[in-house]
Design a protein around this motif. Structure first.
Motif, PDB file in Angstrom:
ATOM      1  N   ALA A  66     -34.373   3.043  56.332  1.00  0.00           N
ATOM      2  CA  ALA A  66     -35.234   3.601  55.288  1.00  0.00           C
ATOM      3  C   ALA A  66     -34.881   5.064  55.018  1.00  0.00           C
ATOM      4  N   ALA A  67     -34.589   5.822  56.077  1.00  0.00           N
ATOM      5  CA  ALA A  67     -34.236   7.234  55.911  1.00  0.00           C
ATOM      6  C   ALA A  67     -32.917   7.378  55.158  1.00  0.00           C
ATOM      7  N   TYR A  68     -31.939   6.544  55.482  1.00  0.00           N
ATOM      8  CA  TYR A  68     -30.665   6.611  54.774  1.00  0.00           C
ATOM      9  C   TYR A  68     -30.857   6.230  53.298  1.00  0.00           C
ATOM     10  N   GLY A  69     -31.756   5.276  53.039  1.00  0.00           N
ATOM     11  CA  GLY A  69     -32.040   4.919  51.656  1.00  0.00           C
ATOM     12  C   GLY A  69     -32.572   6.106  50.874  1.00  0.00           C
ATOM     13  N   ARG A  70     -33.434   6.918  51.499  1.00  0.00           N
ATOM     14  CA  ARG A  70     -33.955   8.106  50.828  1.00  0.00           C
ATOM     15  C   ARG A  70     -32.841   9.125  50.596  1.00  0.00           C
ATOM     16  N   TRP A  71     -31.980   9.323  51.606  1.00  0.00           N
ATOM     17  CA  TRP A  71     -30.878  10.272  51.460  1.00  0.00           C
ATOM     18  C   TRP A  71     -29.923   9.817  50.363  1.00  0.00           C
ATOM     19  N   TRP A  72     -29.595   8.533  50.343  1.00  0.00           N
ATOM     20  CA  TRP A  72     -28.658   8.018  49.351  1.00  0.00           C
ATOM     21  C   TRP A  72     -29.267   8.077  47.949  1.00  0.00           C
ATOM     22  N   GLU A  73     -30.576   7.831  47.855  1.00  0.00           N
ATOM     23  CA  GLU A  73     -31.227   7.937  46.549  1.00  0.00           C
ATOM     24  C   GLU A  73     -31.153   9.374  46.040  1.00  0.00           C
ATOM     25  N   GLY A  74     -31.367  10.350  46.923  1.00  0.00           N
ATOM     26  CA  GLY A  74     -31.238  11.746  46.517  1.00  0.00           C
ATOM     27  C   GLY A  74     -29.843  12.061  46.014  1.00  0.00           C
ATOM     28  N   HIS A  75     -28.828  11.509  46.670  1.00  0.00           N
ATOM     29  CA  HIS A  75     -27.456  11.739  46.230  1.00  0.00           C
ATOM     30  C   HIS A  75     -27.218  11.084  44.871  1.00  0.00           C
ATOM     31  N   GLN A  76     -27.754   9.892  44.665  1.00  0.00           N
ATOM     32  CA  GLN A  76     -27.584   9.208  43.377  1.00  0.00           C
ATOM     33  C   GLN A  76     -28.275   9.972  42.258  1.00  0.00           C
ATOM     34  N   ILE A  77     -29.460  10.511  42.534  1.00  0.00           N
ATOM     35  CA  ILE A  77     -30.188  11.274  41.521  1.00  0.00           C
ATOM     36  C   ILE A  77     -29.359  12.460  41.054  1.00  0.00           C
ATOM     37  N   TRP A  78     -28.780  13.177  42.004  1.00  0.00           N
ATOM     38  CA  TRP A  78     -28.007  14.369  41.622  1.00  0.00           C
ATOM     39  C   TRP A  78     -26.643  14.010  41.056  1.00  0.00           C
ATOM     40  N   SER A  79     -26.123  12.849  41.417  1.00  0.00           N
ATOM     41  CA  SER A  79     -24.893  12.390  40.769  1.00  0.00           C
ATOM     42  C   SER A  79     -25.158  12.085  39.299  1.00  0.00           C
ATOM     43  N   ARG A  80     -26.316  11.480  39.006  1.00  0.00           N
ATOM     44  CA  ARG A  80     -26.668  11.230  37.598  1.00  0.00           C
ATOM     45  C   ARG A  80     -26.817  12.536  36.834  1.00  0.00           C
ATOM     46  N   LEU A  81     -27.388  13.533  37.492  1.00  0.00           N
ATOM     47  CA  LEU A  81     -27.509  14.837  36.836  1.00  0.00           C
ATOM     48  C   LEU A  81     -26.136  15.391  36.492  1.00  0.00           C
ATOM     49  N   LYS A  82     -25.179  15.242  37.391  1.00  0.00           N
ATOM     50  CA  LYS A  82     -23.828  15.738  37.135  1.00  0.00           C
ATOM     51  C   LYS A  82     -23.189  14.997  35.961  1.00  0.00           C
ATOM     52  N   TYR A  83     -23.285  13.657  35.960  1.00  0.00           N
ATOM     53  CA  TYR A  83     -22.664  12.886  34.876  1.00  0.00           C
ATOM     54  C   TYR A  83     -23.325  13.198  33.532  1.00  0.00           C
ATOM     55  N   ASN A  84     -24.659  13.235  33.507  1.00  0.00           N
ATOM     56  CA  ASN A  84     -25.360  13.470  32.250  1.00  0.00           C
ATOM     57  C   ASN A  84     -25.157  14.896  31.748  1.00  0.00           C
ATOM     58  N   SER A  85     -24.991  15.847  32.661  1.00  0.00           N
ATOM     59  CA  SER A  85     -24.726  17.225  32.244  1.00  0.00           C
ATOM     60  C   SER A  85     -23.376  17.323  31.548  1.00  0.00           C
ATOM     61  N   ARG A  86     -22.385  16.606  32.053  1.00  0.00           N
ATOM     62  CA  ARG A  86     -21.084  16.592  31.388  1.00  0.00           C
ATOM     63  C   ARG A  86     -21.185  15.939  30.010  1.00  0.00           C
ATOM     64  N   SER A  87     -21.947  14.843  29.927  1.00  0.00           N
ATOM     65  CA  SER A  87     -22.130  14.192  28.623  1.00  0.00           C
ATOM     66  C   SER A  87     -22.826  15.129  27.645  1.00  0.00           C
ATOM     67  N   PHE A  88     -23.819  15.872  28.144  1.00  0.00           N
ATOM     68  CA  PHE A  88     -24.530  16.825  27.305  1.00  0.00           C
ATOM     69  C   PHE A  88     -23.577  17.879  26.758  1.00  0.00           C
ATOM     70  N   ALA A  89     -22.712  18.410  27.633  1.00  0.00           N
ATOM     71  CA  ALA A  89     -21.773  19.441  27.191  1.00  0.00           C
ATOM     72  C   ALA A  89     -20.773  18.890  26.183  1.00  0.00           C
ATOM     73  N   MET A  90     -20.341  17.647  26.371  1.00  0.00           N
ATOM     74  CA  MET A  90     -19.418  17.047  25.406  1.00  0.00           C
ATOM     75  C   MET A  90     -20.080  16.860  24.049  1.00  0.00           C
ATOM     76  N   LEU A  91     -21.353  16.482  24.067  1.00  0.00           N
ATOM     77  CA  LEU A  91     -22.078  16.344  22.800  1.00  0.00           C
ATOM     78  C   LEU A  91     -22.235  17.699  22.127  1.00  0.00           C
ATOM     79  N   VAL A  92     -22.529  18.709  22.917  1.00  0.00           N
ATOM     80  CA  VAL A  92     -22.666  20.050  22.349  1.00  0.00           C
ATOM     81  C   VAL A  92     -21.355  20.501  21.718  1.00  0.00           C
ATOM     82  N   GLN A  93     -20.245  20.197  22.381  1.00  0.00           N
ATOM     83  CA  GLN A  93     -18.943  20.606  21.871  1.00  0.00           C
ATOM     84  C   GLN A  93     -18.543  19.843  20.611  1.00  0.00           C
TER      85      GLN A  93
END
Length: 300
Positions: A66-93
């Motif tokens: 259960a603890a690893y699931g929480r840690w992995w979910e946190g990593h997935q959340i911030w990975s989505r932030l990284k991917y979506n931030s790049r998409s945002f910048a590409m749209l802005v450009q």
């Protein structure tokens, strides 16, 4: 996050010394009293140690999953932030039409998105933003955001306001505005999911019960081994007990991924990666250095 395959024994002992001290005291006590107790009684305790050890293994296994699931979910959340931030910048450009002051608006949107990643990082860890904010937000905006009750949310609101003004001025068509709105909603989802993990701890009743069971097992283990091995029970009790202590430690420290510890999701590293990627997409060359592991391979 630990990124090395070699972990210092001194560092491990620094993490686990309280329960290791309990184990050492119980083992020493077993050595002092085993000559005064019937050997049959000590051997009978091996059954209790076996049942406790088996139950504890199941408890620790469930808790660590259960603890690893929480840690992995946190990593997935911030990975989505990284991917979506790049998409945002590409749209802005690529999606904002040319016009007066557009380059400045592009830079403002992209820098503000990088600032959002950094500020969310500090917000989750209950720290104040530092020098990494310089060059991303102008002083007036930074002061206004810092004065709000929820700075990361305030940055998203400002992003939405800027995009709405672009749409109203005709620089952003309806379809493109909808796409930007979807990305802002994704950033808000990252924010909400991070807050949920931060503010919803692992059930403390379960943690307490497991801690008490572990202490009881560490008490019974040396005595049960003394009935079979005599003084040779000392090294075996320390080895077996420490294995359980380490397994319990792993689950306890990865269940909270945003606590600014070596076992956390590396928020500084991800936020700096987002900043570098977004600023490079703007064509900037004066980029900050990536976050490097500290000490013996700990990435924050």
């Amino acid at each position: 996050m630990i990124v090395t395959r070699r972990i210092s024994l001194t560092r491990l002992l620094g993490f686990t010394w309280p329960k290791l001290l309990i184990l050492a005291v119980f083992t020493l006590a077993a050595c002092l009293v085993m000559d005064y107790l019937a050997r049959g009684l000590l051997q009978a305790l091996s059954y209790a140690a076996g049942f406790l050890g088996t139950a504890l293994a199941f408890l620790i296994g469930f808790r660590n999953n259960a603890a690893y699931g929480r840690w992995w979910e946190g990593h997935q959340i911030w990975s989505r932030l990284k991917y979506n931030s790049r998409s945002f910048a590409m749209l802005v450009q690529g999606l904002i039409q040319d016009g007066e002051g557009v380059d400045s608006i592009r830079r403002q949107l992209v820098h503000r998105q990088a600032a959002f990643a950094w500020w969310l990082n500090h917000f989750l860890r209950k720290r104040q933003p530092g020098a990494e904010m310089e060059g991303l937000l102008d002083p007036a905006e930074r002061q206004a955001v810092a004065a709000s009750q929820h700075p990361p949310l305030a940055l998203l609101v400002r992003q939405g306001r800027t995009l709405r003004e672009l749409a109203e001025s005709g620089r952003l068509d309806a379809y493109r505005h909808v796409r930007f709105t979807e990305l802002l909603q994704a950033f808000n989802e990252v924010l909400g999911s991070s807050e949920r993990l931060k503010k919803t701890p692992f059930p403390m009743q379960y943690t307490w019960f497991m801690s008490y069971t572990l202490v009881l097992f560490l008490l019974v283990l040396p005595l049960s081994l003394a009935g079979h091995l005599g003084y040779w029970s000392v090294p075996f009790a320390l080895l077996i007990g420490y294995a359980y202590i380490m397994l319990e430690y792993v689950g306890r420290y990865i269940e909270n991924p945003f606590e600014n510890q070596v076992n956390d999701v590396p928020l500084d590293y991800i936020a700096r990666t987002i900043e570098i990627d977004l600023r490079e997409m703007l064509g900037e060359t004066d980029l900050p250095e990536p976050i490097q592991p500290r000490g013996l391979g700990y990435l924050y």
